[in-house]
Scaffold this motif. Structure first.
Motif, short mmCIF file in Angstrom:
data_model
loop_
_atom_site.label_atom_id
_atom_site.label_comp_id
_atom_site.label_asym_id
_atom_site.label_seq_id
_atom_site.Cartn_x
_atom_site.Cartn_y
_atom_site.Cartn_z
N PHE A 13 0.96 -1.13 0.12
CA PHE A 13 -0.06 -0.11 0.01
C PHE A 13 0.70 1.23 0.10
O PHE A 13 0.54 2.21 -0.73
CB PHE A 13 -1.01 -0.01 1.26
CG PHE A 13 -1.80 1.26 1.33
CD1 PHE A 13 -2.78 1.36 0.64
CD2 PHE A 13 -1.01 2.22 2.26
CE1 PHE A 13 -3.55 2.70 0.98
CE2 PHE A 13 -1.93 3.31 2.52
CZ PHE A 13 -3.05 3.58 1.82
N ARG A 16 2.66 1.84 -3.40
CA ARG A 16 1.47 2.16 -4.43
C ARG A 16 1.22 3.81 -4.12
O ARG A 16 0.85 4.48 -4.97
CB ARG A 16 0.21 1.20 -4.25
CG ARG A 16 -0.72 1.60 -5.34
CD ARG A 16 -1.72 0.45 -5.34
NE ARG A 16 -2.43 0.46 -3.98
CZ ARG A 16 -2.51 -0.56 -3.33
NH1 ARG A 16 -1.81 -1.59 -3.51
NH2 ARG A 16 -3.20 -0.53 -2.36
N GLU A 17 0.81 3.93 -2.96
CA GLU A 17 0.04 5.10 -2.52
C GLU A 17 1.11 6.50 -1.98
O GLU A 17 0.81 7.73 -2.28
CB GLU A 17 -1.07 5.11 -1.47
CG GLU A 17 -2.04 4.33 -1.81
CD GLU A 17 -3.24 4.72 -3.00
OE1 GLU A 17 -3.21 6.08 -3.08
OE2 GLU A 17 -3.66 3.94 -3.73
N PHE A 18 2.32 6.11 -1.71
CA PHE A 18 3.12 7.11 -1.20
C PHE A 18 4.69 6.71 -1.75
O PHE A 18 5.59 6.63 -1.05
CB PHE A 18 3.25 7.13 0.35
CG PHE A 18 2.05 7.27 1.01
CD1 PHE A 18 1.74 8.71 1.11
CD2 PHE A 18 1.04 6.30 1.48
CE1 PHE A 18 0.50 9.27 1.87
CE2 PHE A 18 -0.05 6.71 2.01
CZ PHE A 18 -0.56 7.97 2.24
N GLN A 19 4.61 7.04 -3.07
CA GLN A 19 5.95 6.67 -3.86
C GLN A 19 7.00 7.65 -3.46
O GLN A 19 8.12 7.29 -3.72
CB GLN A 19 5.55 6.48 -5.37
CG GLN A 19 4.61 5.71 -5.84
CD GLN A 19 4.37 5.71 -7.32
OE1 GLN A 19 4.69 6.51 -7.85
NE2 GLN A 19 3.08 5.26 -7.79
N PRO A 75 -7.17 -0.35 3.69
CA PRO A 75 -6.30 0.65 3.10
C PRO A 75 -7.15 1.99 2.62
O PRO A 75 -7.62 2.27 1.48
CB PRO A 75 -5.83 0.00 1.57
CG PRO A 75 -6.96 -1.09 1.57
CD PRO A 75 -7.45 -1.52 2.95
N ALA A 77 -6.79 5.71 2.16
CA ALA A 77 -5.58 6.47 2.13
C ALA A 77 -5.83 7.79 2.80
O ALA A 77 -5.03 8.64 3.13
CB ALA A 77 -5.35 6.49 0.63
N ASN A 142 -11.55 6.31 -0.82
CA ASN A 142 -10.29 5.68 -1.52
C ASN A 142 -9.93 4.62 -0.48
O ASN A 142 -9.18 4.87 0.36
CB ASN A 142 -8.98 7.07 -1.32
CG ASN A 142 -7.93 6.57 -2.17
OD1 ASN A 142 -7.86 5.29 -2.57
ND2 ASN A 142 -7.16 7.50 -2.28
N SER A 143 -10.05 3.58 -1.17
CA SER A 143 -9.59 2.49 -0.47
C SER A 143 -8.26 1.77 -0.98
O SER A 143 -7.99 0.63 -0.74
CB SER A 143 -10.49 1.23 -0.63
OG SER A 143 -10.84 0.91 -1.76
N GLY A 144 -7.55 2.61 -1.82
CA GLY A 144 -6.04 2.18 -2.26
C GLY A 144 -6.05 1.53 -3.33
O GLY A 144 -5.13 0.87 -3.50
N GLY A 145 -7.07 1.18 -4.11
CA GLY A 145 -6.92 0.41 -5.31
C GLY A 145 -7.97 -0.35 -5.56
O GLY A 145 -8.92 -0.82 -5.11
#
Length: 145
Positions: A13, A16-19, A75, A77, A142-145
């Motif tokens: 997670f 993906r969300e906090f590159q 997840p 976000a 936003n459940s992260g994907g």
């Protein structure tokens, strides 16, 4: 409430969300009691005097408590920090990663409260203690994907 995300799912997670923090922070372990997150300390985290900066320690505590909450709710976000308090107690060792041992103290429908103790890797005495409150979105869009 049991875990809905383990360490592997939390790390995926974050990637993906906090590159922007990829490779700096890692969730080492997560279970029903404690989550341990790691800051891989490098030169960018140091300040004059050979110590890890306060903002770097704060970021570790924030990430640890955030992921501990997500480990229980999934997840989401858009869960955000609404209050924070940190006590810096000792000088962290510059050549060591920092570990945050985090516990969730309260997990409600809209608010969660957690606490993190931060240690230099391999040391017994904490270098900082942080408590934070997070707002959990009602609709969780936003459940992260």
């Amino acid at each position: 409430m049991g875990l809905t995300m383990d360490a592997d799912a939390l790390n995926a997670f974050l990637a993906r969300e906090f590159q922007q923090i990829a490779g700096e922070f890692i969730v080492d372990t997560a279970d029903d009691e404690v989550l341990v997150a790691r800051l891989k300390v490098n030169q960018s985290h140091l300040r004059p005097g050979g110590t890890v900066s306060g903002p770097s320690m704060f970021a570790l505590a924030d990430l640890a408590i955030y992921t501990a909450i997500l480990s229980r709710i999934g997840p989401v976000a858009l869960a955000v920090t609404t209050n924070a308090s940190i006590d810096f107690m000792r000088k962290p060792e510059a050549g060591c990663d920092l570990l945050a041992q985090c516990r969730i103290l309260k997990l409600g429908r809209v608010l969660a409260v957690g606490e993190a103790l931060i240690f230099s890797d391999g040391q017994d005495q904490p270098v900082a203690r942080c408590s934070m409150t997070y707002s959990i979105p009602q609709n969780r869009p936003n459940s992260g994907g």
